[in-house]
Design an enzyme around this catalytic site. Structure first.
Site, mmCIF file in Angstrom:
data_model
loop_
_atom_site.group_PDB
_atom_site.id
_atom_site.type_symbol
_atom_site.label_atom_id
_atom_site.label_comp_id
_atom_site.label_asym_id
_atom_site.label_seq_id
_atom_site.Cartn_x
_atom_site.Cartn_y
_atom_site.Cartn_z
ATOM 1 N N LYS A 153 20.616 -8.730 -1.782
ATOM 2 C CA LYS A 153 19.495 -8.178 -1.412
ATOM 3 C C LYS A 153 18.211 -8.451 -2.306
ATOM 4 C CE LYS A 153 17.107 -3.944 0.311
ATOM 5 N NZ LYS A 153 17.236 -2.516 0.949
ATOM 6 N N GLU A 206 9.658 8.602 1.169
ATOM 7 C CA GLU A 206 10.979 8.315 0.578
ATOM 8 C C GLU A 206 11.236 9.143 -0.553
ATOM 9 O OE1 GLU A 206 12.356 4.244 0.185
ATOM 10 O OE2 GLU A 206 14.061 5.209 -0.948
ATOM 11 N N GLU A 250 21.006 -3.980 5.023
ATOM 12 C CA GLU A 250 19.882 -3.712 4.106
ATOM 13 C C GLU A 250 19.923 -2.417 3.558
ATOM 14 O OE1 GLU A 250 16.411 -5.140 6.226
ATOM 15 O OE2 GLU A 250 15.294 -3.855 4.755
ATOM 16 N N GLU A 386 6.879 -6.658 9.433
ATOM 17 C CA GLU A 386 7.192 -5.447 8.773
ATOM 18 C C GLU A 386 6.196 -5.173 7.808
ATOM 19 O OE1 GLU A 386 11.343 -4.782 7.913
ATOM 20 O OE2 GLU A 386 10.468 -3.744 6.161
HETATM 21 C C1 LIG Z 1 9.312 -1.545 -0.189
HETATM 22 C C2 LIG Z 1 8.937 -0.699 0.823
HETATM 23 O O1 LIG Z 1 9.847 -0.004 1.782
HETATM 24 C C3 LIG Z 1 11.074 0.314 1.403
HETATM 25 C C4 LIG Z 1 11.262 1.631 1.983
HETATM 26 C C5 LIG Z 1 11.536 1.786 3.219
HETATM 27 C C6 LIG Z 1 11.945 0.515 4.177
HETATM 28 C C7 LIG Z 1 11.993 -0.677 3.547
HETATM 29 C C8 LIG Z 1 12.601 -1.641 4.292
HETATM 30 O O2 LIG Z 1 12.954 -1.685 5.346
HETATM 31 O O3 LIG Z 1 12.516 -2.822 3.547
HETATM 32 C C9 LIG Z 1 11.876 -0.657 2.122
HETATM 33 O O4 LIG Z 1 13.229 -0.671 1.376
HETATM 34 C C10 LIG Z 1 7.565 -0.628 0.862
HETATM 35 O O5 LIG Z 1 6.987 0.158 1.854
HETATM 36 O O6 LIG Z 1 6.710 -1.179 0.339
#
Ligand SMILES: C=C(O[C@H]1C=CC=C(C(=O)O)[C@@H]1O)C(=O)O
Length: 404
Positions: A153, A206, A250, A386
């Site tokens: 990843k 987070e 992920e 996203e």
């Molecule tokens: C790296 C980011 O989110 C992280 C936190 C939540 C979900 C994430 C995702 O789905 O990729 C990322 O791991 C960002 O918002 O810049």
């Protein structure tokens, strides 16, 4: 244990706003290269409910602070009832070998919130161009599928730089972001070379790590979908995320990493088998509520952070191989984006968040950052969408509303 001898008012020298400039990773050692005063005293600082003015700044790497005796630095104002009494606040960059800052605050009443102008006049630079980001996603997914270096990843980010006609008030942007009760908003001044500070402003969903006595908690997020305005469409998107194989892969990488890092410190550690659905006002995420009991209640929170950061929620796995991909693909320095920020107290307690959904604001410019976890099944168009969705909350708080 090393005694704190890194009492340098705002010591970061080589940082820049990132932009299209060469990637700069300041690595000056505080004892050998003391930097000029950057004059953060009197600057506002906001983290969640805590608001104050900075009275002192300490600068070093996370690893250096983790082995320092911080007792002289932590304010001895236990008689105060303000929530920030007896606490140091801090921010550390994505690159754990770079310097971060711990701040002492003098509490202040939070200012009143003012609505954003509806249409801020601006110009926009994308780093990289959207297509270039898509090409990076495809290239990294291919490497993962080829089993290159055991890569599982990589979190790839992109950045938007807005230059605005009117100056931006960083505290106001943070206050607007705090309308979402699912996030912790922040506004942190960063020392730099210019007289006016740059500000790290954002609203993170987070929790990297909190510690109270022997009790620790972490709530990693990974796997995302944009919220919908229609309630049933919104619920359907959330359910689809919960059962998405790609997003669960992920997510699992992050949970396993945190489990493995925390296990040697813990007497017990609870890690649910399946993620739950977490939300912000604009995003769905897969999240896992991890909790544990430390073997030693006086383990400093910064020692745990030193080992945890950066997790595969912002970097990838394995770490070194993921960092090499990030370095090769991203045309900007992350600096404080995807770092960690929070507080600690004299009892080795604290709460530290992942520095997400943020911008670096400097008067007439705002550089926004958003990343997405890339695994073998990732598709460029989905990751572009996203990251576009993740920019949404900040663009709204800035008053920038046109479609990207
Ligand atoms: C790296 C980011 O989110 C992280 C936190 C939540 C979900 C994430 C995702 O789905 O990729 C990322 O791991 C960002 O918002 O810049």
């Amino acid at each position: 244990m090393q005694v704190l001898n890194i009492d340098i008012e705002g010591a970061q020298t080589a940082s820049s706003a990132g932009r299209s400039a060469p990637k700069t990773h300041p690595k000056t050692h505080p004892e050998t290269h003391p930097a000029p005063e950057a004059g953060l005293s009197g600057c506002a600082f906001l983290l969640g409910q805590d608001f104050g003015e900075i009275t002192k700044t300490y600068t070093a790497t996370l690893a250096q602070f983790a082995t320092c005796d911080l007792t002289q630095a932590i304010p001895d104002d236990g008689h105060e009832t303000a929530p920030q009494a007896g606490r140091l606040f801090g921010v550390f960059p994505f690159d754990r070998t770079d310097q971060g800052h711990l701040y002492r605050l003098s509490p202040k009443a939070t200012p009143a919130q003012v609505a954003a102008d509806e249409a801020v006049s601006h110009s926009l630079t994308r780093l990289p161009e959207t297509q270039g980001f898509g090409a990076s996603v495809d290239a990294v997914a291919q490497k993962i599928n080829a089993g290159d270096g055991g890569l599982k990843k990589v979190v790839l980010a992109r950045s938007l730089v807005y230059d605005t006609d009117a100056p931006i008030d960083p505290v106001q942007v943070a206050l607007r972001l705090s309308a979402d009760r699912h996030v912790t908003s922040y506004c942190v001044p960063l020392p730099g070379e210019s007289a006016a500070p740059r500000w790290l402003v954002g609203a993170t969903p987070e929790l990297l790590l909190s510690k109270q006595g022997a009790a620790i908690r972490s709530h990693p997020l990974a796997g995302s979908a944009r919220r919908q305005s229609d309630a049933s469409a919104d619920a359907a998107v959330g359910q689809a995320l919960l059962t998405s194989e790609k997003d669960n892969i992920e997510h699992r990488v992050v949970v396993e990493y945190i489990h493995d890092v925390l296990t040697p410190y813990c007497r017990s550690l609870k890690v649910p088998d399946q993620p739950q659905l977490d939300r912000t006002a604009t995003m769905w995420h897969l999240g896992t509520a991890i909790s544990g009991v430390l073997k030693e209640a006086d383990t400093p929170v910064l020692a745990l952070l030193r080992d945890l950061h950066p997790t595969p929620a912002v970097a990838g796995f394995p770490l070194a191989a993921a960092l090499a991909q990030i370095d090769a693909q991203e045309p900007f320095a992350r600096d404080f984006y995807a770092g960690t920020l929070g507080w600690l107290d004299g009892d080795n307690n604290g709460a530290w968040h992942v520095t997400l959904r943020c911008a670096v604001i400097a008067q007439h410019s705002a550089q926004l950052f958003a990343g997405a976890g890339i695994v073998g099944a990732s598709k460029a168009a989905d990751e572009i969408a996203e990251t576009r969705a993740k920019f949404g909350a900040m663009r709204l708080a800035l008053g920038i509303c046109e479609r990207l």
